[in-house]
Design an enzyme around this catalytic site. Structure first.
Site, mmCIF file in Angstrom:
data_model
loop_
_atom_site.group_PDB
_atom_site.id
_atom_site.type_symbol
_atom_site.label_atom_id
_atom_site.label_comp_id
_atom_site.label_asym_id
_atom_site.label_seq_id
_atom_site.Cartn_x
_atom_site.Cartn_y
_atom_site.Cartn_z
ATOM 1 N N GLY A 1 -22.044 6.246 -17.112
ATOM 2 C CA GLY A 1 -22.723 6.130 -18.475
ATOM 3 C C GLY A 1 -23.979 6.845 -18.557
ATOM 4 O O GLY A 1 -24.321 7.695 -17.382
ATOM 5 N N GLY B 1 -28.130 7.245 -19.279
ATOM 6 C CA GLY B 1 -29.368 6.367 -18.769
ATOM 7 C C GLY B 1 -29.697 6.365 -17.339
ATOM 8 O O GLY B 1 -28.829 6.872 -16.565
ATOM 9 N N ILE C 1 -29.941 4.258 -15.063
ATOM 10 C CA ILE C 1 -29.377 3.382 -13.998
ATOM 11 C C ILE C 1 -28.180 3.820 -13.503
ATOM 12 O O ILE C 1 -27.924 3.944 -12.184
ATOM 13 C CB ILE C 1 -29.486 1.992 -14.509
ATOM 14 N N GLU D 1 -16.806 9.794 -19.493
ATOM 15 C CA GLU D 1 -16.807 10.637 -20.814
ATOM 16 C C GLU D 1 -17.811 11.600 -20.709
ATOM 17 O O GLU D 1 -17.675 12.717 -21.185
ATOM 18 C CB GLU D 1 -17.532 9.349 -21.532
ATOM 19 N N LEU E 1 -29.852 -3.175 -23.107
ATOM 20 C CA LEU E 1 -31.222 -3.238 -23.351
ATOM 21 C C LEU E 1 -31.400 -4.826 -23.093
ATOM 22 O O LEU E 1 -32.398 -5.095 -22.845
ATOM 23 C CB LEU E 1 -31.656 -2.626 -24.798
ATOM 24 N N GLY F 1 -19.459 5.181 -25.558
ATOM 25 C CA GLY F 1 -18.240 4.785 -24.742
ATOM 26 C C GLY F 1 -18.223 3.493 -24.274
ATOM 27 O O GLY F 1 -17.357 3.117 -23.238
ATOM 28 N N LYS G 1 -41.078 -3.720 -20.545
ATOM 29 C CA LYS G 1 -42.659 -3.785 -20.864
ATOM 30 C C LYS G 1 -43.511 -4.493 -19.735
ATOM 31 O O LYS G 1 -43.920 -5.515 -20.085
ATOM 32 C CB LYS G 1 -42.872 -4.467 -22.202
HETATM 33 N N1 COA Z 1 -37.234 -5.732 -25.274
HETATM 34 C C1 COA Z 1 -38.018 -4.698 -25.797
HETATM 35 N N2 COA Z 1 -37.941 -3.382 -25.393
HETATM 36 C C2 COA Z 1 -37.150 -3.081 -24.693
HETATM 37 C C3 COA Z 1 -36.039 -3.909 -24.142
HETATM 38 C C4 COA Z 1 -36.215 -5.230 -24.542
HETATM 39 N N3 COA Z 1 -35.284 -5.960 -24.201
HETATM 40 N N4 COA Z 1 -35.075 -3.267 -23.475
HETATM 41 C C5 COA Z 1 -35.339 -2.098 -23.170
HETATM 42 N N5 COA Z 1 -36.531 -1.904 -23.974
HETATM 43 C C6 COA Z 1 -37.415 -0.739 -24.272
HETATM 44 C C7 COA Z 1 -37.626 -0.074 -22.708
HETATM 45 O O1 COA Z 1 -38.809 -0.596 -22.257
HETATM 46 C C8 COA Z 1 -37.873 1.458 -23.093
HETATM 47 O O2 COA Z 1 -39.092 1.693 -23.768
HETATM 48 P P1 COA Z 1 -39.848 2.895 -23.271
HETATM 49 O O3 COA Z 1 -38.949 4.216 -23.581
HETATM 50 O O4 COA Z 1 -41.034 2.591 -24.412
HETATM 51 O O5 COA Z 1 -40.176 2.695 -21.893
HETATM 52 C C9 COA Z 1 -36.715 1.461 -24.151
HETATM 53 O O6 COA Z 1 -36.421 0.350 -24.719
HETATM 54 C C10 COA Z 1 -35.636 2.032 -23.501
HETATM 55 O O7 COA Z 1 -34.818 0.987 -22.525
HETATM 56 P P2 COA Z 1 -34.303 1.787 -21.292
HETATM 57 O O8 COA Z 1 -33.752 0.580 -20.480
HETATM 58 O O9 COA Z 1 -35.096 2.663 -20.542
HETATM 59 O O10 COA Z 1 -33.001 2.330 -21.755
HETATM 60 P P3 COA Z 1 -32.291 3.962 -20.657
HETATM 61 O O11 COA Z 1 -33.125 5.012 -21.188
HETATM 62 O O12 COA Z 1 -31.755 3.350 -19.629
HETATM 63 O O13 COA Z 1 -31.277 3.771 -21.880
HETATM 64 C C11 COA Z 1 -29.406 3.220 -23.312
HETATM 65 C C12 COA Z 1 -30.287 2.835 -22.251
HETATM 66 C C13 COA Z 1 -29.990 3.360 -24.616
HETATM 67 C C14 COA Z 1 -28.438 4.416 -22.823
HETATM 68 C C15 COA Z 1 -28.284 2.261 -23.377
HETATM 69 O O14 COA Z 1 -28.788 0.892 -23.650
HETATM 70 C C16 COA Z 1 -27.132 2.482 -24.338
HETATM 71 O O15 COA Z 1 -27.085 2.998 -25.501
HETATM 72 N N6 COA Z 1 -25.878 2.086 -24.261
HETATM 73 C C17 COA Z 1 -24.913 2.152 -25.155
HETATM 74 C C18 COA Z 1 -24.232 3.255 -25.129
HETATM 75 C C19 COA Z 1 -23.433 3.580 -23.570
HETATM 76 O O16 COA Z 1 -23.370 2.910 -22.770
HETATM 77 N N7 COA Z 1 -22.651 4.499 -23.409
HETATM 78 C C20 COA Z 1 -21.989 5.056 -22.326
HETATM 79 C C21 COA Z 1 -21.205 5.980 -22.215
HETATM 80 S S1 COA Z 1 -22.214 7.572 -22.271
#
Ligand code: COA
Length: 430
Positions: free
Chosen positions: A217, A219, A221, A240, A315, A338, A363
């Protein structure tokens, strides 16, 4: 190349300014994912946006902030996000960008059935081959469904777009207008991977057997997992998004696709996001096929891959296992993409495993991402009924087949130690 094909190309070749004049008031325009968005065309449309009335542009993951992404002119041309990225998130949060919730796998069907409009397609494309075909290789996704439906198909032809195998081709006879551009395809670098991401990646990597097929996916991780798989053998890819992480696995010899039972010898993907090196690797490469997203992401189709390992980020997760992966409370952040498709595909796959990966806190360790209940208003991306492995830097929780109480205990065991007592105290509410 036959003269008729060359003549047809020349007859349709226009400037971007002229090409966007095929757009009419009220049109719904489909633009592919990410780097498949055509910069010359979207710039020309932005420059002329005041001429139009009630035009919508629908796209998953818009990457660049074009002029039309402007609250003052949204009544002329308005963006409809299918997933928020950095260019569209502020508008979504402020209310001048719209959002249509979706499973990525189902967008083509929604286009076919007219639930999502598709009057015009604006897309990047490879150069034309001798038979008159272009490849929509950077964003095959839902764009192929829109090509079948649209009144006007306008391509931005760029020699840096790879010509790929798969079901991603459009014939010159289907095209209404062409423009040419020659700039480099937008590059999207790998995210920064810190110790928390690496620890999560290590847990997941330990659970991925040789011969497994991967979906990776979006991001930091998922990428941290990929770089820990270089010592594996005979991995396959059915994903994807194809990015530089997967390319690194091919180069290391870990990905051979030889043990895939479904499309053996081939990697399947629906969009690309990465470096120039990745885009060059994709060009005319027989080991890669680009297919529409209703094929790559359909859970039943993807689930035909035995030992499908899917890795997706979230998240926030509650103690039932509901994943809030796309909003922070009511505040939208991204989209389902996806994620749910591939969690369900892994559940269908013989020997499959889905991993939802997230740091235990946000945070600077002040907020636990594992919570008794999702923050009020949070959008659930993946259901408690589908989620299986949840991985943080403190280990792996396995949820399927477990009761609410057992799930909660599993999840608390991978929460940050500072929050475990608080989470345990909430258990009597389950
Ligand atoms: N409470 C408050 N803030 C939070 C939080 C929470 N529970 N969880 C995350 N955040 C903040 C993080 O601190 C970060 O902020 P910053 O940019 O100021 O540091 C921001 O939200 C993003 O979190 P992060 O864990 O860094 O996200 P990421 O860049 O690894 O992306 C997504 C994660 C957005 C890709 C993922 O959640 C997503 O969209 N998933 C659905 C789509 C998917 O999985 N598609 C897969 C096929 S492509």
């Amino acid at each position: 190349m036959k003269n008729s094909i060359r003549d047809s190309y020349q007859a349709k070749l226009v400037s971007a300014t002229l090409a966007v004049q095929q757009i009419r008031d009220g049109d719904f325009i489909i633009v592919p994912t990410g780097v498949g968005e055509p910069p010359e065309l979207l710039t020309a449309l932005s420059e002329q946006r005041q001429r139009f009335h009630d035009v919508k542009i629908a796209q998953i993951l818009a990457l660049r902030k074009y002029g039309y992404l402007d609250p003052a002119t949204a009544h002329h041309v308005r963006h409809v996000a299918l997933f928020y990225g950095p260019a569209t998130r502020p508008g979504g949060q402020a209310g001048w960008v719209d959002f249509i919730p979706n499973y990525f796998s189902e967008i083509p069907r929604q286009i076919q059935e007219g639930q999502i409009g598709a009057d015009v397609v604006l897309s990047m494309a490879s150069t034309m081959d001798e038979h008159g075909y272009f490849a929509l290789s950077l964003g095959t996704d839902y764009t192929m469904a829109a090509v079948a439906k649209a009144r006007s198909i306008i391509l931005e032809v760029n020699p840096n777009v790879p010509f790929t195998h798969g079901e991603c081709h459009v014939h010159i006879s289907q095209v209404s207008a062409l423009v040419e551009s020659s700039g480099p395809i937008l590059e999207v670098g790998l995210p920064v991977i810190g110790p928390v991401q690496s620890a999560i990646g290590k847990y997941v990597a330990e659970m991925i057997p040789d011969g497994a097929t991967l979906q990776i996916g979006y991001g930091a991780i998922p990428d941290a997992v990929v770089i820990q798989l270089t010592e594996k053998h005979d991995l396959g890819v059915h994903t994807e998004m194809i990015g530089d992480g997967i390319l690194a696995l091919v180069e290391s010899g870990a990905v051979t696709n030889r043990r895939k039972n479904f499309h053996p010898g081939k990697m399947l993907a629906t969009f690309a996001l990465g470096s120039q090196k990745l885009y060059r690797f994709m060009h005319q490469n027989p080991q890669l096929e680009m297919h529409p997203v209703n094929y790559t992401n359909d859970p039943v189709i993807a689930g035909k891959n035995d030992h499908l390992m899917t890795i997706n980020a979230s998240l926030q997760i509650d103690l039932l296992g509901q994943c809030g992966s796309e909003s922070l409370g009511l505040q939208p952040y991204s989209g389902t993409g996806g994620q749910s498709d591939f969690v369900r595909a892994a559940n269908i796959s013989r020997g499959g495993k889905s991993f939802i990966v997230l740091p235990s806190t946000a945070k600077n360790d002040t907020i636990s991402r594992i919570v008794p209940a999702l923050t009020s208003g949070t959008h659930v991306s993946t259901s408690k009924n589908d989620v299986n492995y949840v991985v943080t830097e403190f280990g792996v929780a396995q949820l399927r087949g477990k009761s609410y109480r057992q799930r909660a205990e599993e999840l608390i065991s991978v929460a940050h130690p500072d929050f475990r007592a608080e989470l345990r105290a909430s258990l009597n509410r389950l």
